[in-house]
Design an enzyme around this catalytic site. Structure first.
Site, short mmCIF file in Angstrom:
data_model
loop_
_atom_site.label_atom_id
_atom_site.label_comp_id
_atom_site.label_asym_id
_atom_site.label_seq_id
_atom_site.Cartn_x
_atom_site.Cartn_y
_atom_site.Cartn_z
N THR A 44 0.81 -1.22 0.00
CA THR A 44 0.00 0.00 0.00
C THR A 44 0.85 1.28 0.00
O THR A 44 2.05 1.24 0.23
CB THR A 44 -0.99 -0.01 1.19
OG1 THR A 44 -1.69 -1.27 1.20
CG2 THR A 44 -2.01 1.09 1.11
N ASP A 70 -7.76 -10.25 1.10
CA ASP A 70 -8.13 -9.47 2.29
C ASP A 70 -9.45 -9.96 2.89
O ASP A 70 -9.81 -9.56 4.00
CB ASP A 70 -8.27 -7.99 1.95
CG ASP A 70 -6.94 -7.25 2.00
OD1 ASP A 70 -5.93 -7.89 2.33
OD2 ASP A 70 -6.92 -6.04 1.71
N SER A 75 -7.66 -2.02 6.09
CA SER A 75 -7.16 -1.21 7.20
C SER A 75 -6.74 0.19 6.76
O SER A 75 -6.24 0.97 7.58
CB SER A 75 -5.96 -1.90 7.85
OG SER A 75 -6.34 -3.10 8.47
N THR A 87 -3.80 1.05 -3.08
CA THR A 87 -3.14 -0.24 -2.85
C THR A 87 -3.39 -1.23 -3.97
O THR A 87 -4.39 -1.13 -4.70
CB THR A 87 -3.63 -0.86 -1.53
OG1 THR A 87 -2.86 -2.02 -1.22
CG2 THR A 87 -5.10 -1.23 -1.59
#
Length: 556
Positions: free
Chosen positions: A375, A415, A440, A393
């Site tokens: 990212t 993810d 996140s 990302t």
């Protein structure tokens, strides 16, 4: 070659912080920051500059982000004093199934799932860019592509960070000749100071600059995405033209909460960033962190306890709100935060960190998602005071390792939580077609008591993103550190039952004192960090970049 290496050294010696009465940009690569600065100097808006940086990072930081992935964007409109957010997160194709990462009733190993077609989600960054430009752009759409096109055509020099990542891929890329064709030289990964040219990417950028975002999702590039995924040497999968044509960025309401005298805002689900940042700060608000100070082990003990409680809630309740009822109001309710904060002791660590029971929560089971440290983050502020804070990302280093027209496709589907259900209850972040995986990423803007923006921050690093942002906010707002000092302060995370502290920092030298609170403490020299920030000062906006990274801040 000596001239090329000298040019690289000059670029990397640029200042990591910069003042500006007008605009300022901050990015994790100097060439990307320069692209943003160029756009501001041509009269572009913060949105224009941010999108030019996103494109430039596709070229020069291929290990981290790009048009083959997605992102989350915050935009502060200075004239209206309003905040809007755009969700450009990737989505699972229609072929995705809840058990796509399961075999024999068990999750497959993470690194078996990452390389190849199965991990690829529908990219969102170009659609996000189009929506951003439509709302807030000032320059022509095609103008935003020019810095990235120059970098791809003329070439750019490999930096130490890219060299390190390329070296790590050497064995894996035996199955990925398209990647080797761009980033290999003389039968080995390119090294610092060597030139990378990417004519295929330059051609695609020219096409999208001329024809608009649809040229990315349809036609030859749409076919290139489908072929890369369907013909992958590992984990081939199916993305259809309908999947690509159906992609749309989503407006999401900003998630904001008070911390002391400040209002802090970030991105709502499917990002867990704003929730986790705000919950951690809410759990800590009853403690006088300013009086305790940055070098006090008790400060870091309290931060660690709040972190682990918030992450437990994150794993159980956070997911794509279009598919799962996320009890966000309950999770950030002051009464719930007070109950959770009461679990934190100033003398001892908790034996376990379990999710709570916020109002509005449905029956769920905890399921740990797997994010790796990829990212990038970048910030643009223009002379009118408009602000963009965006995290972008492709997930892990070089994403899925698959190339389409010179850019890497993401591995965002990893993810998702691989377990679709546990203990007879569904996992919130399970895979589903059309669903966006939990993230996140934590682009953040801080407002003072009068409602004026005073601080902007974001970071890279998988699940550690949240803690980099939290640490930076506490260091700036509570401990009074400047933006660059706050970014440079120690990073903290957890590993199983242990608390991990960044090596080489003042608090690492006091790890034995920190361990006396009862939790195992590890001093970790493997905590890469890459944050970017900007702060309002009497001299105007001041940009900053992580001293651990190659990033810089530049003024208009």
């Amino acid at each position: 070659m000596r001239k090329l290496i000298l040019a690289l050294i000059i670029i990397l010696a640029m200042p990591a912080a910069s003042f500006a009465k007008g605009g300022v940009v901050s990015a994790a690569d100097p060439r990307a920051a320069s692209a943003g600065q160029e756009i501001l100097r041509k009269g572009g808006s913060a949105a224009d500059a941010a999108m030019a940086m996103m494109l430039a990072l596709t070229v020069v930081e291929p290990q981290s982000s790009g048009i083959g992935g997605g992102g989350f964007l915050l935009h502060h409109d200075a004239r209206r004093n309003s905040l809007q957010t755009i969700d450009g997160r990737e989505i699972a194709p229609r072929s995705a199934t809840p058990d796509m990462f399961m075999e024999g009733g068990q999750p497959i190993p993470f690194m078996r799932a990452v390389p190849g077609g199965r991990s690829v989600g529908i990219p969102g960054n170009i659609a996000l860019m189009a929506e951003t430009h439509r709302r807030w752009g000032k320059l022509r759409w095609s103008a935003l592509f020019q810095p990235a096109i120059r970098l791809a055509e003329a070439g750019f020099l490999v930096t130490p960070a890219l060299e390190k990542r390329l070296a790590q891929m050497e064995k894996l890329w035996a199955d990925f000749p398209e990647a080797r064709a761009i980033y290999w030289q003389d039968g080995r990964p390119k090294r610092t100071g060597e030139l990378v040219k990417n004519p295929a990417l330059a051609r695609l950028l020219r096409l999208v600059a001329r024809r608009g975002a649809d040229a990315f999702y349809t036609g030859q590039n749409g076919q290139a995405i489908r072929d890369a995924v369907g013909q992958s040497p590992r984990n081939p999968s199916v993305i259809t033209s309908a999947d690509l044509a159906a992609y749309r960025p989503r407006d999401r309401a900003p998630v904001c909460a008070r911390y002391r005298v400040y209002k802090i805002c970030g991105m709502g689900p499917p990002s867990s960033g704003a929730f986790a940042v705000l919950q951690i700060l809410g759990l800590l608000e009853r403690f006088d962190l300013k009086a305790l100070g940055k070098d006090n082990p008790l400060s870091w003990h309290l931060i660690g306890e709040a972190m682990q409680l918030a992450y437990a809630d994150r794993e159980k309740y956070l997911a794509d709100p279009d598919f799962v009822s996320v009890p966000l109001m309950g999770l950030l309710d002051p009464r719930y935060l007070a109950q959770r904060s009461a679990l934190i002791s100033e003398t001892t660590s908790l034996p376990h960190y379990l999710a709570g029971s916020p109002a509005g929560a449905q029956a769920r089971t905890e399921g740990v998602s797997s994010e790796v440290a990829g990212t990038t983050h970048f910030i643009a502020i223009d002379g009118k005071g408009d602000i963009v804070s965006m995290t972008s990302t492709i997930e892990g280093p070089f994403g899925s390792q698959l190339i389409a027209n010179g850019y890497f496709l993401n591995n965002e589907l990893t993810d998702f939580t691989f377990w679709p259900e546990k203990d007879g209850a569904p996992v919130a972040n399970r895979v589903a077609p059309g669903k966006r995986p939990l993230s996140s990423m934590s682009p953040t803007i801080v407002y003072d008591a009068a409602g004026r923006p005073i601080f902007v921050v974001g970071a890279a690093g998988g699940k550690r993103i949240i803690m980099q942002v939290v640490k930076t906010l506490i260091a700036h707002l509570d401990w009074g550190l400047s933006a660059d000092q706050a970014i440079g302060a120690a990073n903290i995370f957890f590993a199983g039952d242990a608390l991990t502290i960044e090596a080489g920092t003042p608090i690492a030298a006091k790890s034995a004192d920190l361990a006396r609170f009862g939790q195992m403490v590890l001093v970790n020299d493997g905590m890469p960090a890459k944050a970017n920030a900007a702060e309002w000062t009497s001299a105007g906006w001041r940009g900053a970049a992580d001293p651990r990274s190659e990033g810089v801040a530049l003024s208009e």
